[in-house]
Design a protein around this motif. Structure first.
Motif, PDB file in Angstrom:
ATOM      1  N   GLN A  56       0.793  -1.065   0.073  1.00 42.78           N
ATOM      2  CA  GLN A  56       0.162   0.017  -0.008  1.00 42.78           C
ATOM      3  C   GLN A  56       0.926   1.170  -0.130  1.00 42.78           C
ATOM      4  OE1 GLN A  56      -3.287   0.740  -0.340  1.00 42.78           O
ATOM      5  NE2 GLN A  56      -2.518   2.695  -0.593  1.00 42.78           N
ATOM      6  N   LEU A  57       0.996   1.671  -1.059  1.00 45.24           N
ATOM      7  CA  LEU A  57       1.915   2.977  -1.245  1.00 45.24           C
ATOM      8  C   LEU A  57       1.184   4.159  -0.882  1.00 45.24           C
ATOM      9  CD1 LEU A  57       3.578   2.078  -4.638  1.00 45.24           C
ATOM     10  CD2 LEU A  57       4.537   1.743  -2.338  1.00 45.24           C
ATOM     11  N   GLY A  58       1.790   5.177  -0.137  1.00 47.12           N
ATOM     12  CA  GLY A  58       1.133   6.474   0.253  1.00 47.12           C
ATOM     13  C   GLY A  58       1.568   7.504  -0.619  1.00 47.12           C
ATOM     14  N   ILE A  59       0.946   8.732  -0.600  1.00 45.23           N
ATOM     15  CA  ILE A  59       1.333   9.797  -1.170  1.00 45.23           C
ATOM     16  C   ILE A  59       2.909  10.145  -1.143  1.00 45.23           C
ATOM     17  CG2 ILE A  59       0.876  12.044  -1.870  1.00 45.23           C
ATOM     18  CD1 ILE A  59      -1.189  10.747  -2.612  1.00 45.23           C
ATOM     19  N   THR A 176      -6.809   1.626  -8.376  1.00 50.51           N
ATOM     20  CA  THR A 176      -7.631   2.965  -8.328  1.00 50.51           C
ATOM     21  C   THR A 176      -7.962   3.026  -6.864  1.00 50.51           C
ATOM     22  OG1 THR A 176      -8.430   3.284 -10.293  1.00 50.51           O
ATOM     23  CG2 THR A 176      -9.608   4.383  -8.753  1.00 50.51           C
ATOM     24  N   ARG A 177      -8.425   1.811  -6.280  1.00 54.71           N
ATOM     25  CA  ARG A 177      -8.830   1.750  -4.855  1.00 54.71           C
ATOM     26  C   ARG A 177      -7.605   2.196  -3.948  1.00 54.71           C
ATOM     27  NH1 ARG A 177     -11.406  -4.084  -4.021  1.00 54.71           N
ATOM     28  NH2 ARG A 177     -11.930  -3.302  -1.971  1.00 54.71           N
ATOM     29  N   LYS A 178      -6.610   1.534  -4.321  1.00 57.12           N
ATOM     30  CA  LYS A 178      -5.143   1.839  -3.658  1.00 57.12           C
ATOM     31  C   LYS A 178      -5.065   3.250  -3.395  1.00 57.12           C
ATOM     32  CE  LYS A 178      -1.851  -1.513  -3.627  1.00 57.12           C
ATOM     33  NZ  LYS A 178      -0.873  -2.330  -4.288  1.00 57.12           N
ATOM     34  N   GLU A 179      -5.099   3.827  -4.456  1.00 57.47           N
ATOM     35  CA  GLU A 179      -4.797   5.406  -4.484  1.00 57.47           C
ATOM     36  C   GLU A 179      -5.652   6.089  -3.771  1.00 57.47           C
ATOM     37  OE1 GLU A 179      -2.678   5.312  -9.043  1.00 57.47           O
ATOM     38  OE2 GLU A 179      -4.446   6.128  -8.960  1.00 57.47           O
ATOM     39  N   MET A 180      -6.893   5.614  -3.906  1.00 58.11           N
ATOM     40  CA  MET A 180      -8.089   6.361  -2.907  1.00 58.11           C
ATOM     41  C   MET A 180      -7.939   6.121  -1.372  1.00 58.11           C
ATOM     42  SD  MET A 180      -9.938   8.051  -5.266  1.00 58.11           S
ATOM     43  CE  MET A 180      -8.589   8.280  -5.900  1.00 58.11           C
ATOM     44  N   GLN A 181      -7.228   5.233  -1.024  1.00 52.58           N
ATOM     45  CA  GLN A 181      -6.800   4.654   0.329  1.00 52.58           C
ATOM     46  C   GLN A 181      -5.478   5.715   0.549  1.00 52.58           C
ATOM     47  OE1 GLN A 181      -6.142   0.470   0.465  1.00 52.58           O
ATOM     48  NE2 GLN A 181      -8.385   0.207   0.042  1.00 52.58           N
ATOM     49  N   ALA A 182      -4.505   6.049  -0.280  1.00 55.75           N
ATOM     50  CA  ALA A 182      -3.274   6.644  -0.233  1.00 55.75           C
ATOM     51  C   ALA A 182      -3.893   8.377   0.003  1.00 55.75           C
ATOM     52  CB  ALA A 182      -2.679   6.597  -1.374  1.00 55.75           C
ATOM     53  N   VAL A 183      -4.838   8.599  -0.581  1.00 57.86           N
ATOM     54  CA  VAL A 183      -5.327   9.983  -0.434  1.00 57.86           C
ATOM     55  C   VAL A 183      -5.840   9.984   0.884  1.00 57.86           C
ATOM     56  CG1 VAL A 183      -7.007  11.772  -1.223  1.00 57.86           C
ATOM     57  CG2 VAL A 183      -5.753  10.423  -2.931  1.00 57.86           C
ATOM     58  N   ALA A 184      -6.894   9.043   1.288  1.00 61.83           N
ATOM     59  CA  ALA A 184      -7.406   9.121   2.670  1.00 61.83           C
ATOM     60  C   ALA A 184      -6.460   9.326   3.747  1.00 61.83           C
ATOM     61  CB  ALA A 184      -8.333   7.888   2.911  1.00 61.83           C
TER      62      ALA A 184
END
Length: 266
Positions: A56-59, A176-184
């Motif tokens: 799970q990559l973060g921003i 895309t789900r993982k990217e939304m989690q990164a934004v959250a």
């Protein structure tokens, strides 16, 4: 990480896509700049033609990837252009890019101050549940075409087919789900300690056309984009007659702003 280079000239321009998108979202804009500069569009880790990742990559991770890519590909200064969620990545990367960052163009970004994030602790869970259903149904290709229908009128047939094959697939939607989690995860951090303000000239381009039923939300977003631009040492805010994908709706305008940033300073 998959990187595509095009164009020619002494200058360099790097493109950072928004959430759920890869390098292909810049296709309408690249021909406008092909004779002006070397152009670099890429797919983030796990996205489209880049290698998959189980992490799970973060921003911050995505920003580090962007910086590493520019160090590997670009020999000197460059202009960075980022769309939507990519604005968070670009702003974090700008802290490390320093004098190499010649200019920044933020294309309809979502500042962390925006009220849309006030209930963001609950919103990602709703989005994730919807995307999980979409991910499962996208195995049926006619349904995948239905899910990608909102971008079909904006892009050429070739670009749309590439998006369909790369982003509207189970793997693409999972990313895309993982990217939304990164934004959250990033928004509380950005609100508590915002990235350092870019010192380079920066254009903040704001989409004036709201999706139906979202006029009030879009007006609020525009105001927070303007406030962010006003806070910059060298920022310029511009409202554009376009929906969210300004690079598809007004590619010539973005190309003009990039060319302004590439002009030698006197």
């Amino acid at each position: 990480m998959y990187v595509e280079e095009s164009g020619q000239g002494p200058d360099w321009v790097i493109f950072e896509a928004g959430g759920g998108c890869g390098r292909t979202c810049w296709d309408p804009l690249l021909p406008q700049l092909a004779g002006t500069a070397r152009l670099v569009a890429y797919d983030r880790a796990g996205r489209a033609l880049s290698g998959g990742t189980t992490e799970q990559l973060g921003i911050d991770d995505l920003a580090a990837d962007l910086v590493a890519m520019t160090e590997a590909v670009v020999p000197g200064e460059f202009v960075l252009v980022a769309h939507s969620m990519g604005g968070l990545v670009a702003r974090r990367a700008a802290e490390r890019l320093g004098s190499r960052l010649r200019g920044l163009v933020l294309v309809d970004p979502t500042p962390e101050t925006s009220p849309v994030y006030d209930t963001w602790d609950r919103t990602p869970r709703k989005i994730d549940r919807a995307l999980a259903v979409t991910q499962a149904l996208s195995r049926c290709r006619p349904l995948a075409r239905l899910f990608g229908g909102n971008v079909r009128p904006l892009f050429s047939a070739d670009t749309y087919q590439a998006m369909l094959a790369e982003n509207f697939t189970p793997a693409g939607i999972f990313q895309t789900r993982k990217e939304m989690q990164a934004v959250a995860a990033a928004i509380p951090q950005f609100r508590a300690q915002p990235p350092q303000l870019p010192k380079c000239p920066t254009f903040v381009l704001s989409a004036a056309r709201a999706a139906k039923g979202r006029e009030r939300q879009n007006a609020s977003m525009n105001e927070h984009q303007r406030r962010y631009a006003d806070s910059l040492p060298d920022g310029c805010y511009e409202q554009v007659d376009s929906a969210h994908f300004i690079q598809a709706g007004q590619p010539q305008l973005i190309a003009t702003r990039i060319k302004q940033l590439l002009q030698p300073t006197t």
